[in-house]
Design a protein around this motif. Structure first.
Motif, PDB file in Angstrom:
ATOM      1  N   SER A 130       0.732  -1.244   0.073  1.00 47.01           N
ATOM      2  CA  SER A 130       0.068  -0.045   0.104  1.00 47.01           C
ATOM      3  C   SER A 130       0.854   1.274  -0.063  1.00 47.01           C
ATOM      4  N   GLY A 131       0.466   2.107  -0.872  1.00 42.77           N
ATOM      5  CA  GLY A 131       1.403   3.494  -0.971  1.00 42.77           C
ATOM      6  C   GLY A 131       1.023   4.255   0.043  1.00 42.77           C
ATOM      7  N   ILE A 132      -0.279   4.294   0.642  1.00 41.79           N
ATOM      8  CA  ILE A 132      -0.662   4.862   1.948  1.00 41.79           C
ATOM      9  C   ILE A 132       0.192   4.678   2.993  1.00 41.79           C
ATOM     10  N   ALA A 151     -12.444  13.409  10.672  1.00 41.37           N
ATOM     11  CA  ALA A 151     -13.630  13.676   9.760  1.00 41.37           C
ATOM     12  C   ALA A 151     -13.862  14.613   9.002  1.00 41.37           C
ATOM     13  N   PHE A 152     -13.562  16.059   9.488  1.00 42.25           N
ATOM     14  CA  PHE A 152     -13.846  16.966   8.767  1.00 42.25           C
ATOM     15  C   PHE A 152     -12.845  17.262   7.618  1.00 42.25           C
ATOM     16  N   ARG A 153     -11.704  16.888   8.252  1.00 42.67           N
ATOM     17  CA  ARG A 153     -10.554  16.690   7.130  1.00 42.67           C
ATOM     18  C   ARG A 153     -10.703  15.897   5.919  1.00 42.67           C
ATOM     19  N   THR A 154     -11.053  14.732   6.213  1.00 42.71           N
ATOM     20  CA  THR A 154     -11.370  13.621   5.183  1.00 42.71           C
ATOM     21  C   THR A 154     -12.324  13.972   4.043  1.00 42.71           C
ATOM     22  N   PHE A 181      -3.732  26.479   8.718  1.00 44.64           N
ATOM     23  CA  PHE A 181      -3.744  26.415  10.162  1.00 44.64           C
ATOM     24  C   PHE A 181      -4.567  25.111  10.521  1.00 44.64           C
ATOM     25  N   TYR A 182      -5.657  24.850   9.885  1.00 44.45           N
ATOM     26  CA  TYR A 182      -6.588  23.733  10.169  1.00 44.45           C
ATOM     27  C   TYR A 182      -5.815  22.199   9.944  1.00 44.45           C
ATOM     28  N   SER A 183      -5.113  22.049   8.621  1.00 40.19           N
ATOM     29  CA  SER A 183      -4.356  21.013   8.543  1.00 40.19           C
ATOM     30  C   SER A 183      -3.303  20.862   9.542  1.00 40.19           C
ATOM     31  N   ARG A 184      -2.487  22.023   9.872  1.00 41.60           N
ATOM     32  CA  ARG A 184      -1.297  21.787  10.535  1.00 41.60           C
ATOM     33  C   ARG A 184      -1.649  21.480  11.972  1.00 41.60           C
ATOM     34  N   HIS A 185      -2.824  22.245  12.494  1.00 45.95           N
ATOM     35  CA  HIS A 185      -3.330  21.683  14.005  1.00 45.95           C
ATOM     36  C   HIS A 185      -3.834  20.224  13.877  1.00 45.95           C
ATOM     37  N   THR A 186      -4.759  19.828  13.063  1.00 47.99           N
ATOM     38  CA  THR A 186      -4.976  18.425  12.946  1.00 47.99           C
ATOM     39  C   THR A 186      -3.532  17.496  13.057  1.00 47.99           C
ATOM     40  N   ALA A 187      -2.757  17.654  12.232  1.00 48.99           N
ATOM     41  CA  ALA A 187      -1.460  16.858  12.219  1.00 48.99           C
ATOM     42  C   ALA A 187      -0.854  16.952  13.559  1.00 48.99           C
ATOM     43  N   ARG A 188      -0.742  18.275  14.035  1.00 46.85           N
ATOM     44  CA  ARG A 188       0.146  18.282  15.359  1.00 46.85           C
ATOM     45  C   ARG A 188      -0.675  17.508  16.557  1.00 46.85           C
ATOM     46  N   PHE A 189      -2.015  17.790  16.318  1.00 46.47           N
ATOM     47  CA  PHE A 189      -2.792  17.038  17.535  1.00 46.47           C
ATOM     48  C   PHE A 189      -2.840  15.481  17.164  1.00 46.47           C
ATOM     49  N   LEU A 190      -2.895  15.005  16.107  1.00 43.39           N
ATOM     50  CA  LEU A 190      -2.710  13.444  15.843  1.00 43.39           C
ATOM     51  C   LEU A 190      -1.555  13.325  16.188  1.00 43.39           C
ATOM     52  N   SER A 191      -0.272  13.829  15.872  1.00 46.98           N
ATOM     53  CA  SER A 191       1.058  13.183  16.430  1.00 46.98           C
ATOM     54  C   SER A 191       1.322  13.268  17.552  1.00 46.98           C
ATOM     55  N   THR A 192       0.694  14.388  18.286  1.00 44.29           N
ATOM     56  CA  THR A 192       1.091  14.437  19.870  1.00 44.29           C
ATOM     57  C   THR A 192       0.419  13.230  20.529  1.00 44.29           C
ATOM     58  N   TRP A 193      -0.898  12.987  20.242  1.00 42.15           N
ATOM     59  CA  TRP A 193      -1.581  12.245  20.715  1.00 42.15           C
ATOM     60  C   TRP A 193      -1.175  10.877  20.460  1.00 42.15           C
ATOM     61  N   LEU A 194      -0.633  10.379  19.242  1.00 45.43           N
ATOM     62  CA  LEU A 194      -0.088   9.015  19.194  1.00 45.43           C
ATOM     63  C   LEU A 194       1.435   8.904  19.689  1.00 45.43           C
ATOM     64  N   GLY A 238      -3.045   6.749   8.458  1.00 45.60           N
ATOM     65  CA  GLY A 238      -3.426   6.406   7.161  1.00 45.60           C
ATOM     66  C   GLY A 238      -4.688   7.281   6.853  1.00 45.60           C
ATOM     67  N   ILE A 239      -5.544   7.614   7.887  1.00 42.16           N
ATOM     68  CA  ILE A 239      -6.716   8.478   7.582  1.00 42.16           C
ATOM     69  C   ILE A 239      -6.400  10.009   7.280  1.00 42.16           C
ATOM     70  N   GLU A 240      -5.459  10.648   7.870  1.00 43.19           N
ATOM     71  CA  GLU A 240      -4.758  11.746   7.677  1.00 43.19           C
ATOM     72  C   GLU A 240      -4.021  11.829   6.313  1.00 43.19           C
ATOM     73  N   GLU A 241      -3.529  10.634   5.891  1.00 46.63           N
ATOM     74  CA  GLU A 241      -2.702  10.617   4.594  1.00 46.63           C
ATOM     75  C   GLU A 241      -3.784  10.644   3.525  1.00 46.63           C
ATOM     76  N   LEU A 242      -4.831   9.966   3.651  1.00 45.96           N
ATOM     77  CA  LEU A 242      -5.795   9.864   2.901  1.00 45.96           C
ATOM     78  C   LEU A 242      -6.400  11.313   2.441  1.00 45.96           C
ATOM     79  N   ALA A 243      -6.723  12.009   3.461  1.00 44.76           N
ATOM     80  CA  ALA A 243      -7.142  13.559   3.154  1.00 44.76           C
ATOM     81  C   ALA A 243      -6.306  14.074   2.452  1.00 44.76           C
ATOM     82  N   THR A 244      -4.753  14.049   2.722  1.00 43.79           N
ATOM     83  CA  THR A 244      -3.844  14.747   2.108  1.00 43.79           C
ATOM     84  C   THR A 244      -3.583  14.436   0.731  1.00 43.79           C
ATOM     85  N   GLN A 245      -3.777  13.219   0.487  1.00 44.07           N
ATOM     86  CA  GLN A 245      -3.754  12.825  -0.898  1.00 44.07           C
ATOM     87  C   GLN A 245      -4.759  13.221  -1.782  1.00 44.07           C
ATOM     88  N   LEU A 246      -6.301  13.320  -1.027  1.00 50.93           N
ATOM     89  CA  LEU A 246      -7.260  13.607  -1.862  1.00 50.93           C
ATOM     90  C   LEU A 246      -7.292  15.243  -2.062  1.00 50.93           C
TER      91      LEU A 246
END
Length: 408
Positions: free
Chosen positions: A119-121, A188-191, A339-352, A385-393
């Motif tokens: 999978s490329g994702i 969900a909103f990002r995707t 700012f929305y995309s970056r906040h989502t990425a930072r939130f997700l990265s810190t959480w994980l 993977g969900i965040e990556e899908l949103a970025t690719q789309l």
């Protein structure tokens, strides 16, 4: 009206009848004008001598349409085509009946699992998953050294590291479950927003396909005016120019929305193979190629011998082309607010990255809490993977089969 007096009702009724009569009269007059324009006529000019137009002898060049998905089948393909930006051209697909049968096959789950590691994702998020899994391994190893461990025989040993500041690390899981709904809403909103952008771009190209067919159908059916004899050679050349300029617009729009290093050479070769040298050079050298192609299409329509009302109907398609072009440029130049995309990425990265500290205590039944490591990796792959899908789309044009659309 029911509350009005009788004279008022009579006046309003008479005004309504008068307006209706005027509308009916205008509609009947327009239909009469259109019906009077015979489809077997020639030009507005009263000179019956046909123009000597030599049909083009340019050879049609086969276009390069990528209508399949998956990794490259050519063994000589570079490694950069396996994932990342290089793999986007392999995500362009146009389904036929056979592909739909395979798509809903009962074996689809087995097939998808069998290609899990291709999978490329997942390859794109490999670094992020490695980081979170490394944190999980660190937590697991540190807590064994600082809190004691159990060997493979089941014997418990004292901590290898002793000291006042050496303690088992961990975080309460409740903190993560509290913010999980917020993270889910962001993802969900990002995707959804990214998918809407892809869907809008696909609809733009659907409108292009529909209205290019509509334009050429009307031009062919309505050719002629006022009973003037039509020269077959002149008619064929006029309609050929409309068809060519229609193709030139959609092909220029595809080039306008594609990376220069991917499509420039093919675009120039196709334009020169189908158009005359003057037409090809004018479009290729234009500052805005799709607009130049639209101008040439307008000129080709203006040369058609047909009533002006019918030409107006043809030109309505050009206005739709301009709208789809402008909408596509809007999608290409305006991403989801950064700012929305970056906040989502930072939130997700810190959480994980902090999640392993909370999962350690939840896997106390496994040997030295070791199942916490694959659990962290699985959760990371899923959410990244969900965040990556949103970025690719989000940028849809390099994964849409635009060359296939042009060929239609």
């Amino acid at each position: 009206l029911l509350q009005s007096t009788l004279p008022h009702r009579t006046i309003i009724f008479n005004l309504f009848i008068a307006a209706l009569d005027t509308m009916l009269f205008r509609c009947m007059a327009a239909f009469a004008v259109l019906a009077a324009a015979a489809p077997t006529c020639e030009a507005f000019s009263t000179n019956p001598t046909p123009l000597a137009i030599k049909p083009s002898t340019q050879q049609k060049m086969p276009s390069k349409s990528t209508l399949f998905m998956g990794p490259p089948t050519d063994p000589s393909a570079p490694a950069t085509d396996l994932y990342g930006e290089g793999s986007r051209k392999y995500r362009r697909t146009v389904y036929t009946h056979d592909q739909w049968v395979k798509h809903r096959s009962p074996d689809r789950f087995v097939n998808n699992l069998s290609t899990l590691f291709n999978s490329g994702i997942y390859k794109n998020v490999g670094k992020e998953v490695f980081a979170t899994t490394s944190v999980a391994i660190f937590v697991w190893a540190w807590n064994m050294l600082a809190g004691g461990y159990q060997d493979l025989a089941g014997v418990t040993h004292d901590p290898l590291l002793q000291g006042e500041w050496i303690k088992v690390v961990g975080l309460p899981l409740q903190a993560f479950t509290t913010v999980s709904p917020s993270l889910g809403l962001l993802l969900a909103f990002r995707t959804n927003s990214s998918y809407k952008r892809w869907d809008e771009a696909r609809k733009f190209w659907g409108l292009n396909i529909n209205h290019t067919r509509d334009l050429n159908r009307m031009a062919t059916a309505w050719y002629g005016h006022d009973g003037i004899p039509v020269d077959p050679a002149l008619r064929a050349e006029h309609l050929r120019q409309v068809s060519l300029m229609t193709w030139a617009f959609v092909r220029s729009m595809k080039r306008h929305l594609s990376p220069p290093d991917e499509d420039e050479e093919d675009y120039i070769a196709e334009m020169k193979s189908r158009l005359t040298p003057e037409q090809a050079d004018a479009i290729i050298s234009a500052a805005h190629r799709p607009n130049r192609a639209l101008y040439d299409l307008s000129v080709a329509i203006e040369k058609l011998p047909m009533h002006f009302l019918r030409k107006d109907e043809l030109n309505k398609n050009l206005s739709i082309f301009e709208d789809t072009l402008g909408g596509s440029e809007r999608l290409l130049s305006s991403p989801i607010p950064l700012f929305y995309s970056r906040h989502t990425a930072r939130f997700l990265s810190t959480w994980l990255l902090l999640l392993p500290f909370a999962l350690y205590g939840q896997f106390s039944d496994s040997w030295n809490h070791i199942m916490m490591i694959p659990a962290t990796a699985f959760i990371s792959v899923s959410l990244f993977g969900i965040e990556e899908l949103a970025t690719q789309l989000e940028e849809p044009f390099t994964i849409l089969p635009m060359q296939g659309f042009c060929d239609k």
